[in-house]
Scaffold this active site. Structure first.
Site, mmCIF file in Angstrom:
data_model
loop_
_atom_site.group_PDB
_atom_site.id
_atom_site.type_symbol
_atom_site.label_atom_id
_atom_site.label_comp_id
_atom_site.label_asym_id
_atom_site.label_seq_id
_atom_site.Cartn_x
_atom_site.Cartn_y
_atom_site.Cartn_z
ATOM 1 N N GLU A 182 0.835 -1.207 0.000
ATOM 2 C CA GLU A 182 0.000 0.000 0.000
ATOM 3 C C GLU A 182 0.867 1.254 0.000
ATOM 4 O OE1 GLU A 182 -2.825 -0.495 3.243
ATOM 5 O OE2 GLU A 182 -4.139 -1.592 1.921
ATOM 6 N N GLU A 376 -5.460 -8.249 -1.136
ATOM 7 C CA GLU A 376 -6.160 -8.081 0.145
ATOM 8 C C GLU A 376 -7.618 -7.748 -0.119
ATOM 9 O OE1 GLU A 376 -4.642 -5.437 3.182
ATOM 10 O OE2 GLU A 376 -2.581 -5.905 2.610
HETATM 11 C C1 BG6 Z 1 -4.337 -2.843 4.779
HETATM 12 C C2 BG6 Z 1 -3.020 -3.376 5.192
HETATM 13 O O1 BG6 Z 1 -4.289 -1.492 5.089
HETATM 14 O O2 BG6 Z 1 -5.509 -3.286 5.385
HETATM 15 C C3 BG6 Z 1 -3.049 -4.444 6.246
HETATM 16 O O3 BG6 Z 1 -2.191 -3.721 4.133
HETATM 17 C C4 BG6 Z 1 -4.226 -4.202 7.162
HETATM 18 O O4 BG6 Z 1 -1.820 -4.435 6.884
HETATM 19 C C5 BG6 Z 1 -5.493 -4.310 6.348
HETATM 20 O O5 BG6 Z 1 -4.245 -5.026 8.268
HETATM 21 C C6 BG6 Z 1 -6.779 -4.226 7.144
HETATM 22 O O6 BG6 Z 1 -6.783 -3.109 7.949
HETATM 23 P P1 BG6 Z 1 -7.043 -3.195 9.497
HETATM 24 O O7 BG6 Z 1 -6.812 -1.839 9.985
HETATM 25 O O8 BG6 Z 1 -8.451 -3.639 9.649
HETATM 26 O O9 BG6 Z 1 -6.079 -4.179 10.023
#
Ligand code: BG6
Length: 477
Positions: A182, A376
């Site tokens: 990211e 993701e």
């Molecule tokens: C993304 C990241 O921002 O979202 C992860 O690459 C992160 O590291 C994921 O964990 C989900 O966000 P969060 O804040 O719910 O953990």
């Protein structure tokens, strides 16, 4: 008739990051890393944003990364569960500070290298292709103390020394890489994304874009090195994606949505097209930002573009210029957004928009014409263990099912999609809040927000559901 769905080599899997799952934060000679300084609770956001000068853990704070889910010691057990689900790949990250504890050593730490040898060997033994993020919110703290993090050009060389060490060591084990997780997060959470602590009175944009230039050069040189060392390597960028909708048809809102998106695409425009886009040059001109560049930088960017576009997608975003509408903000992947009246949201306010994934895929593919990899996606939710020990996470199944349907539509639209790795395939520490109760996994980990729990692993209902999705190559949802 030819199957027009996911191709037979489609990489189904899951995604993790060292800083949120490994724990063992000083084992095997590892140095402190950025996330080891991010506590839970009220100070966390200020630390992530680079507003607190905290380069040592502070007594009385709780740092969830220090133990996390202890993947460092338990990865064999976890990989066996991923194998049982039929994972074709697993996205993990390497903690830079396991390999170079201070970041600037010339010789790597053999214990750190051995750990990842074991991890990759275990994946390969189980027919799980490693997909490796070289830097996922994970910067050795010494590089912040001694050099100011990514604001300093010297980090390009240190990063390159680290990444080429990785390529030389694991060249027979890994094909898929991403340079920075990211990368656009740098603008929104500069400590998390680039180890930047902002000083009173300095031009924050100037510092952040200079750091961005350094990361972009480091990314391009790393892509070049990967291609030289590992002939069939595939190197991707990684964008926190999610298309921005205009709140209304007012051209001012439409323009605002375009600008919001460009703030994020800026990074990928450089990494994928190899040039600073005109809109960014204008922004620099008008905001007193003159990037310091070295001779040859523009050629480096031009000739070393990425092979695929990796991205995370949790939600779409929304933009408006109407002050009344701007009062209705909601949570999102670190950056907040306007509430979209057509969408429901998770318990953390992240809006749920499966169709937005199809739109995002199409937009990215139209823009870059390179294969996409959804690295993701997922729903952070509170899970409840029933008296019989089961965890019925139908809400998660529903979220993933609807997103996979839209992914398939995107493929039918002609988008080239390499794979899909839902985030936090086993529960892990939340990056934004540091909580454990914001769970994404198919596998539950017994641990709470305060750090208590046996760390025992337990399958959720979604475990068997996802297993069937993979087995049927996305047909049985
Ligand atoms: C993304 C990241 O921002 O979202 C992860 O690459 C992160 O590291 C994921 O964990 C989900 O966000 P969060 O804040 O719910 O953990």
């Amino acid at each position: 008739m030819k199957n027009l769905g996911f191709n037979e080599n489609f990489l189904w899997g899951g995604a993790l990051a060292a800083n949120q799952c490994e724990g063992a934060y000083l084992d095997g000679g590892k140095g402190l890393t950025t996330v080891d300084l991010c506590p839970t609770g009220k100070n966390r956001f200020d630390v992530l944003m680079g507003k607190i000068d905290s380069l040592e853990p502070v007594d009385g704070e709780y740092y969830p990364s220090h133990e996390a889910i202890d993947f460092y010691h338990r990865f064999k057990e976890d990989i066996a569960l991923f194998k049982e689900m039929g994972f074709k790949c697993l996205r993990v990250s390497i903690a830079w500070s396991r390999i170079f504890p201070n970041g600037d050593e010339t010789e790597p730490n053999e214990d750190g290298l051995k750990f990842y040898d074991e991890l990759f060997d275990e994946m390969i033994k189980n027919d799980i292709e490693p997909v490796v993020t070289l830097c996922h919110f994970d910067l050795p703290v010494s590089l912040i103390k001694n050099y100011g993090g990514w604001r300093n050009r010297k980090l390009v060389d240190f990063y390159l020394n680290y990444t080429t060490t990785i390529f030389n060591r694991y060249k027979d084990k890994i094909k898929y890489f991403m340079t920075f997780n990211e990368i656009n997060m740098l603008l929104h959470a500069p400590f998390l994304g680039a180890g930047i602590i902002l000083k009173e009175g300095e031009n924050a944009d100037k510092i952040k874009y200079q750091a961005a230039h350094h990361q972009l050069i480091a990314s391009a040189l790393t892509t070049k090195a990967a291609h030289e060392i590992i002939k069939d390597s595939m190197v991707g960028c990684m964008l926190a994606a999610g298309v921005t909708y205009p709140y209304s048809a007012n051209p001012l809102d439409v323009k605002k949505a375009m600008d919001n998106d460009r703030e994020n695409y800026f990074f990928i425009d450089v990494q994928s097209r190899g040039e600073y886009p005109g809109y960014a040059k204008r922004f620099f001109r008008e905001n007193d930002i003159e990037l310091e560049m070295e001779d040859g930088d523009l050629e480096i960017l031009k000739h070393n573009t990425v092979d695929y576009i990796g991205f995370s997608y949790y939600s779409s975003r929304c933009a408006s210029t109407d002050p009344e509408v701007l009062n209705g903000m909601t949570g999102g992947n670190v950056f907040e957004t306007i509430k979209n009246p057509y969408l429901k949201a998770s318990e953390w306010g992240w809006q749920i928009d499966p169709l937005g994934l199809r739109i995002t895929c199409n937009t990215l593919y139209d823009r870059y014409q390179k294969p996409l990899f959804i690295v993701e996606n997922g729903l952070g939710a509170v899970d409840k263990i029933e008296e019989d020990g089961s965890i019925n996470d139908d809400y998660r199944i529903e979220y993933l099912r609807e997103h996979i349907k839209e992914m398939k539509e995107a493929v039918l639209d002609g988008v080239e999609l390499i794979g899909y790795t839902p985030w936090g395939c086993i529960d892990l520490v939340s990056a934004s809040t540091g909580e454990m109760k914001k769970r994404y996994g198919f596998i539950y980990v017994d641990k709470d927000n305060e750090g208590f729990g046996s760390l025992e692993r337990r399958k959720k209902k979604s475990f068997d559901w996802y297993k069937e999705v993979i087995k049927s190559n996305g047909e049985n949802l």
